[in-house]
Write a protein that holds these residues in place. Sequence first.
Motif, PDB file in Angstrom:
ATOM      1  N   ALA A  78      35.850   8.398   7.119  1.00  0.00           N
ATOM      2  CA  ALA A  78      34.857   7.797   8.041  1.00  0.00           C
ATOM      3  C   ALA A  78      35.144   8.140   9.200  1.00  0.00           C
ATOM      4  CB  ALA A  78      34.721   6.340   7.657  1.00  0.00           C
ATOM      5  N   ILE A  79      36.277   8.173   9.732  1.00  0.00           N
ATOM      6  CA  ILE A  79      36.412   8.393  11.369  1.00  0.00           C
ATOM      7  C   ILE A  79      36.388   9.738  11.622  1.00  0.00           C
ATOM      8  CG2 ILE A  79      38.064   8.441  13.099  1.00  0.00           C
ATOM      9  CD1 ILE A  79      39.458   6.153  11.660  1.00  0.00           C
ATOM     10  N   SER A  80      36.613  10.750  10.735  1.00  0.00           N
ATOM     11  CA  SER A  80      36.330  12.229  10.899  1.00  0.00           C
ATOM     12  C   SER A  80      34.768  12.308  10.938  1.00  0.00           C
ATOM     13  CB  SER A  80      36.946  12.778   9.818  1.00  0.00           C
ATOM     14  OG  SER A  80      36.827  14.261   9.779  1.00  0.00           O
ATOM     15  N   LYS A  81      34.036  11.751   9.833  1.00  0.00           N
ATOM     16  CA  LYS A  81      32.628  12.154   9.798  1.00  0.00           C
ATOM     17  C   LYS A  81      31.849  11.683  11.082  1.00  0.00           C
ATOM     18  CE  LYS A  81      32.167  11.899   4.789  1.00  0.00           C
ATOM     19  NZ  LYS A  81      31.396  11.238   3.587  1.00  0.00           N
ATOM     20  N   ILE A  82      32.236  10.308  11.672  1.00  0.00           N
ATOM     21  CA  ILE A  82      31.830  10.015  12.909  1.00  0.00           C
ATOM     22  C   ILE A  82      31.961  10.793  13.998  1.00  0.00           C
ATOM     23  CG2 ILE A  82      31.829   7.885  14.255  1.00  0.00           C
ATOM     24  CD1 ILE A  82      32.613   6.063  12.020  1.00  0.00           C
ATOM     25  N   GLU A  83      33.224  11.128  14.229  1.00  0.00           N
ATOM     26  CA  GLU A  83      33.615  12.151  15.181  1.00  0.00           C
ATOM     27  C   GLU A  83      33.020  13.494  15.091  1.00  0.00           C
ATOM     28  OE1 GLU A  83      37.903  12.679  15.447  1.00  0.00           O
ATOM     29  OE2 GLU A  83      38.273  10.613  16.175  1.00  0.00           O
ATOM     30  N   ARG A  84      32.686  13.819  14.020  1.00  0.00           N
ATOM     31  CA  ARG A  84      31.771  15.176  13.711  1.00  0.00           C
ATOM     32  C   ARG A  84      30.374  15.009  13.901  1.00  0.00           C
ATOM     33  NH1 ARG A  84      34.983  15.518   9.082  1.00  0.00           N
ATOM     34  NH2 ARG A  84      32.836  15.451   7.957  1.00  0.00           N
ATOM     35  N   GLY A  85      29.976  13.969  14.008  1.00  0.00           N
ATOM     36  CA  GLY A  85      28.302  13.420  14.126  1.00  0.00           C
ATOM     37  C   GLY A  85      27.696  13.698  12.716  1.00  0.00           C
ATOM     38  N   ASP A  86      28.453  13.668  11.620  1.00  0.00           N
ATOM     39  CA  ASP A  86      28.066  13.538  10.277  1.00  0.00           C
ATOM     40  C   ASP A  86      27.573  12.309   9.932  1.00  0.00           C
ATOM     41  OD1 ASP A  86      28.612  16.530  10.517  1.00  0.00           O
ATOM     42  OD2 ASP A  86      30.336  16.260   9.179  1.00  0.00           O
ATOM     43  N   SER A  87      27.840  11.198  10.336  1.00  0.00           N
ATOM     44  CA  SER A  87      27.586   9.889   9.837  1.00  0.00           C
ATOM     45  C   SER A  87      27.931   9.090  10.993  1.00  0.00           C
ATOM     46  CB  SER A  87      28.745   9.354   9.109  1.00  0.00           C
ATOM     47  OG  SER A  87      28.592   8.050   8.520  1.00  0.00           O
TER      48      SER A  87
END
Length: 187
Positions: A35-44
């Motif tokens: 979830a953190i990775s998705k937020i950082e990438r702007g995917d979520s």
Amino acid sequence: MAQRSKLGDALKQRRAERELTLDQLAAKSGVSRAAISKIERGDSTASTSTLGKLAEALDLSISQLVGGKHREPVLHIPRERQPSFVEDTTGFERRSLSPMYSGRGVDFVLNRLPAKARTGPFPSHREGVEEHLYVTKGRLKVTLGGTAHVLDTGDFLFYRGDMSHSFENLGTSVCEYFIVIDSTRLR
């Protein structure tokens, strides 16, 4: 998508400043690495609850996480420059009004909650954090550690921030309320 990218960039920058890996931030915050990775990438996007957990794990307020750092002796922040976070699922808006100086102990925010909407639970702050809430428009139910308090326009509520808290608009129009989050006792 601009808000998501800005939040992702800010999260990644704050994590790097504290020299935390994704795994370390996940363990500290209780938010999954994915979830953190998705937020950082702007995917979520993050829910307000997730944002609160990440901010606490990074020893920041939500405003500092989404708004960045400013340091000026006199600061006029026009509306368009006030950091704002809108939760996709509920429409809950959190607008930071106070400067996001590093090390400040006061965070002043304006919250807007659509009719009949509710926030998920915000994570507890560290012991010593206090919150001052004032309702400017509408009817608001504030649940603190399992106890509900119903506030009308003009009502004020003071509480310790070291318990879970959630907000529900009981009215048929937007509820607007200010919160001052005070962590000066932690210094």
